[in-house]
Design a protein around this motif. Structure first.
Motif, mmCIF file in Angstrom:
data_model
loop_
_atom_site.group_PDB
_atom_site.id
_atom_site.type_symbol
_atom_site.label_atom_id
_atom_site.label_comp_id
_atom_site.label_asym_id
_atom_site.label_seq_id
_atom_site.Cartn_x
_atom_site.Cartn_y
_atom_site.Cartn_z
ATOM 1 N N GLY A 268 36.808 51.347 58.052
ATOM 2 C CA GLY A 268 38.281 51.784 57.757
ATOM 3 C C GLY A 268 38.976 50.789 57.031
ATOM 4 N N LEU A 269 38.501 49.425 56.951
ATOM 5 C CA LEU A 269 38.985 48.319 56.374
ATOM 6 C C LEU A 269 39.695 48.792 54.955
ATOM 7 C CD1 LEU A 269 40.010 45.579 56.996
ATOM 8 C CD2 LEU A 269 37.513 44.753 55.959
ATOM 9 N N VAL A 270 38.345 49.548 54.095
ATOM 10 C CA VAL A 270 39.001 49.921 52.734
ATOM 11 C C VAL A 270 40.324 50.611 52.582
ATOM 12 C CG1 VAL A 270 36.609 49.862 52.026
ATOM 13 C CG2 VAL A 270 37.571 51.992 53.122
ATOM 14 N N ASN A 271 40.806 51.474 53.636
ATOM 15 C CA ASN A 271 41.885 52.217 53.685
ATOM 16 C C ASN A 271 43.046 51.232 54.301
ATOM 17 O OD1 ASN A 271 40.690 54.572 53.153
ATOM 18 N ND2 ASN A 271 39.955 54.680 55.158
ATOM 19 N N ASP A 272 42.981 50.263 55.334
ATOM 20 C CA ASP A 272 44.052 49.491 55.554
ATOM 21 C C ASP A 272 44.161 48.380 54.564
ATOM 22 O OD1 ASP A 272 43.850 50.993 57.641
ATOM 23 O OD2 ASP A 272 42.616 49.587 59.107
ATOM 24 N N LEU A 273 43.391 47.697 53.715
ATOM 25 C CA LEU A 273 43.801 46.659 53.213
ATOM 26 C C LEU A 273 44.509 47.237 51.745
ATOM 27 C CD1 LEU A 273 40.753 44.041 53.285
ATOM 28 C CD2 LEU A 273 43.242 43.750 53.913
ATOM 29 N N SER A 274 45.236 46.215 51.109
ATOM 30 C CA SER A 274 45.644 46.327 49.770
ATOM 31 C C SER A 274 45.337 45.307 49.041
ATOM 32 C CB SER A 274 47.101 46.941 49.980
ATOM 33 O OG SER A 274 47.867 45.992 50.458
ATOM 34 N N VAL A 275 45.125 45.507 47.541
ATOM 35 C CA VAL A 275 45.130 44.371 46.544
ATOM 36 C C VAL A 275 46.306 43.229 46.692
ATOM 37 C CG1 VAL A 275 44.986 43.591 44.324
ATOM 38 C CG2 VAL A 275 43.790 45.754 44.998
ATOM 39 N N GLY A 276 45.935 41.979 46.926
ATOM 40 C CA GLY A 276 46.660 40.936 47.183
ATOM 41 C C GLY A 276 46.875 40.431 48.758
ATOM 42 N N ALA A 277 46.357 41.420 49.592
ATOM 43 C CA ALA A 277 46.244 41.045 50.934
ATOM 44 C C ALA A 277 45.679 39.708 51.409
ATOM 45 C CB ALA A 277 45.735 42.130 51.847
ATOM 46 N N PRO A 278 45.909 38.993 52.319
ATOM 47 C CA PRO A 278 45.083 38.008 52.791
ATOM 48 C C PRO A 278 44.029 38.303 53.626
ATOM 49 C CG PRO A 278 47.247 37.882 53.852
ATOM 50 C CD PRO A 278 47.390 39.067 52.902
ATOM 51 N N ILE A 279 43.109 37.580 53.714
ATOM 52 C CA ILE A 279 41.976 37.722 54.615
ATOM 53 C C ILE A 279 41.469 36.478 55.183
ATOM 54 C CG2 ILE A 279 39.568 38.372 54.900
ATOM 55 C CD1 ILE A 279 39.757 40.241 52.723
ATOM 56 N N ALA A 280 41.524 36.021 56.476
ATOM 57 C CA ALA A 280 41.192 35.047 57.188
ATOM 58 C C ALA A 280 40.048 35.328 58.021
ATOM 59 C CB ALA A 280 42.389 34.314 58.258
ATOM 60 N N ILE A 281 38.900 34.238 57.475
ATOM 61 C CA ILE A 281 37.593 34.153 58.270
ATOM 62 C C ILE A 281 37.516 33.219 59.410
ATOM 63 C CG2 ILE A 281 35.233 34.404 58.149
ATOM 64 C CD1 ILE A 281 35.625 35.883 55.545
ATOM 65 N N ASP A 282 37.061 33.420 60.564
ATOM 66 C CA ASP A 282 36.651 32.202 61.359
ATOM 67 C C ASP A 282 37.838 31.587 61.759
ATOM 68 O OD1 ASP A 282 34.676 31.163 63.063
ATOM 69 O OD2 ASP A 282 33.970 29.982 61.490
ATOM 70 N N GLY A 283 38.711 32.312 62.347
ATOM 71 C CA GLY A 283 40.085 31.504 62.857
ATOM 72 C C GLY A 283 41.018 30.718 61.906
ATOM 73 N N GLY A 284 40.779 31.524 60.507
ATOM 74 C CA GLY A 284 41.436 31.036 59.531
ATOM 75 C C GLY A 284 40.895 29.772 58.777
ATOM 76 N N MET A 285 39.684 29.275 58.997
ATOM 77 C CA MET A 285 38.972 28.112 58.533
ATOM 78 C C MET A 285 38.793 28.421 57.162
ATOM 79 S SD MET A 285 39.156 25.991 61.078
ATOM 80 C CE MET A 285 38.238 24.500 59.965
ATOM 81 N N ILE A 286 38.567 29.715 56.789
ATOM 82 C CA ILE A 286 38.289 30.221 55.520
ATOM 83 C C ILE A 286 39.308 31.217 55.049
ATOM 84 C CG2 ILE A 286 36.644 31.399 53.801
ATOM 85 C CD1 ILE A 286 34.364 30.268 55.698
ATOM 86 N N GLN A 287 39.875 31.057 54.029
ATOM 87 C CA GLN A 287 41.047 31.986 53.493
ATOM 88 C C GLN A 287 40.576 32.560 52.163
ATOM 89 O OE1 GLN A 287 43.788 32.439 55.309
ATOM 90 N NE2 GLN A 287 43.934 30.931 56.687
ATOM 91 N N LEU A 288 40.817 33.911 52.231
ATOM 92 C CA LEU A 288 40.655 34.609 50.756
ATOM 93 C C LEU A 288 41.600 35.581 50.630
ATOM 94 C CD1 LEU A 288 37.750 34.936 52.949
ATOM 95 C CD2 LEU A 288 36.802 35.561 50.901
#
Length: 468
Positions: free
Chosen positions: A111-131
């Motif tokens: 469902g991530l493809v439905n919840d996200l929108s272009v421009g939305a931030p993604i934080a991985i591993d507790g925010g150590m990696i930001q996309l």
């Protein structure tokens, strides 16, 4: 006596019998089993060891099972990626979908493809990696790396400000819940609680399974913050899970959010646990940083019920020292700052609330006094804890072992299991005798006794003052 309780996460560094006894001796009150990293065989073994260690130390502790919850995670990668700013990462909603980028992995939530929108931030591993999301198709999400780092398999994903449509529990959680009920876990932590219905769902399951365990709602994302008043009101306790929460909100807001949640819990009379990175540096180092000591100090003067250790004790090099540091800093802080402002604002909604407040005020005015309560369901003891007596410890007697263990999280409450005598005077004498045997009372001490259960044919709140 230390009032703020210490919650310790167990893992490879602390799951052996000798270490469990040392942790209890150093001050651990509750042990956490993190089901994100635990097998059922390990849980069964460690749970038995916990109970044996407590018996060996002539005391008791509580056990909290932390359910994994509907966390969003990346899939497996063949080898760790060294991502740098500008790299593009592809997230596929299923393993069968072919890759189109060098850096491509799956996500466990289609469902991530439905919840996200272009421009939305993604934080991985507790925010150590930001996309940042740059494109979305029915089967893929493409994101550009803003802050790089090493990315391994099955990393946790945070979506700051994004509302997700995840269920409260996963199929794994239901299996873990059955195990926890079977063993007799005293608390269940509900990860990623976002609305009151999630708490009510878990509580209904526990009721159906005839478990008296209490539910602790973990506040970990923006959706929870948006519903914080309703979540606090619906819960028995709140955990301020600063790891995921810190990835979901601006860092400069985190201490303010923590303080606001503590104030709301105090107002509504709910338990509150502050968790994550209390002594993070001690995973590798034998002494804490000055900032970590100050972090503990701040939590204690805000009069939280518990502070929690995570990686410090599950995989750290100095788990026993971590518990000792917490114990020493908490004890010193409580001695200097016995009063808190939040509890003074708590409303007195019923006559029982008013009787409890009267008993606490009386104890505050009698130097060196102790509070004693007799409770079958734990209500009176919890209410006493919510009023935050300045100096007096709360000795709570109950005939029910489960109730005794669910009182372990209450600030300033020291529970004891004892059968009640048909004669109220004999019950009080038995309690005082037990406390004297354990060196909690001495001759000449003043005790303030609050109870409504000593008369079988009369349900009336009574406050007694007695000199030992």
């Amino acid at each position: 006596m230390r009032k703020t309780k210490i919650l310790v996460t167990l893992g490879p560094a602390t799951d052996n019998p000798a270490m469990l006894e040392t942790l209890i001796e150093n001050g651990a009150n509750i042990f956490r089993l993190n089901m994100s990293h635990a097998s059922h065989d390990w849980v069964r073994t460690v749970y038995a060891r916990i109970r044996e260690a407590a018996t060996a130390k002539h005391t008791d502790v509580a056990v909290l099972m932390d359910l994994t919850g509907p966390s969003i995670r990346t899939g497996d990668v063949a080898a760790p990626w060294m991502l740098k700013s500008g790299d593009e990462v592809e997230f596929r909603i299923d393993e069968s979908i072919p890759t189109t980028k060098e850096y491509s992995t799956t996500v466990n939530y289609p469902g991530l493809v439905n919840d996200l929108s272009v421009g939305a931030p993604i934080a991985i591993d507790g925010g150590m990696i930001q996309l940042q999301t740059v494109a979305i198709t029915p089967q893929r999400i493409f994101a550009k790396v803003v802050t790089g780092g090493e990315m391994k398999s099955r990393r946790h994903i945070n979506l700051p400000g994004v509302a997700v449509n995840l269920p409260p529990l996963t199929p794994k959680d239901y299996l873990d819940l059955d195990l926890g009920v079977e063993l007799g876990a005293d608390y269940f932590a509900l990860s990623f609680a976002r609305e009151p219905a999630h708490i009510q769902h878990l509580e209904l399951l526990l009721e159906q399974k005839k478990s008296r365990a209490r539910v602790i709602a973990k506040i970990e994302n923006q959706q929870a913050l948006d519903n914080i008043d309703a979540l606090v009101a619906a819960s028995k306790g709140i955990m301020v899970a600063r790891g995921d929460l810190g990835s979901e909100c601006p860092l400069e807001d985190l201490p303010i959010i923590q303080r606001q949640i503590i104030a709301k819990c105090s107002y509504h009379g709910r338990k509150v646990i502050v968790a994550t990175q209390m002594l993070e540096s001690m995973i590798e180092n034998p002494v804490p940083t000055r900032a970590e000591v100050t972090d503990i100090f701040n939590a204690v003067i805000e009069q939280v019920d518990c502070v929690m250790l995570s990686g410090e004790t599950s995989v750290g090099k100095y788990p026993d020292r971590c518990v000792d540091v917490l114990h020493r800093v908490i004890t010193r802080t409580e001695a200097s700052y016995p009063s808190g402002r939040f509890a003074q604002d708590a409303p007195l909604k019923t006559n029982k609330h008013k009787a409890v407040k009267s008993a606490v005020l009386l104890a505050n005015d009698l130097p060196g006094s102790k509070l004693i309560t007799f409770t079958r369901g734990g209500v009176t003891a919890h209410l006493l804890a919510h009023q935050r007596p300045e100096f007096a410890p709360i000795f709570a007697f109950t005939p029910n072992l489960n109730i005794s263990r669910t009182l372990m999280s209450a600030r300033g409450v020291f529970p004891f299991v004892m059968e009640f005598n048909g004669d109220p005077s004999k019950t009080i004498e038995d309690a005082i005798k037990m406390l004297r045997q354990r060196n909690h009372l001495s001759g000449g001490d003043t005790v303030v006794i609050l109870t409504d259960v000593l008369h079988a044919d009369l349900r009336s709140d009574s406050i007694l003052v007695r000199t030992v």
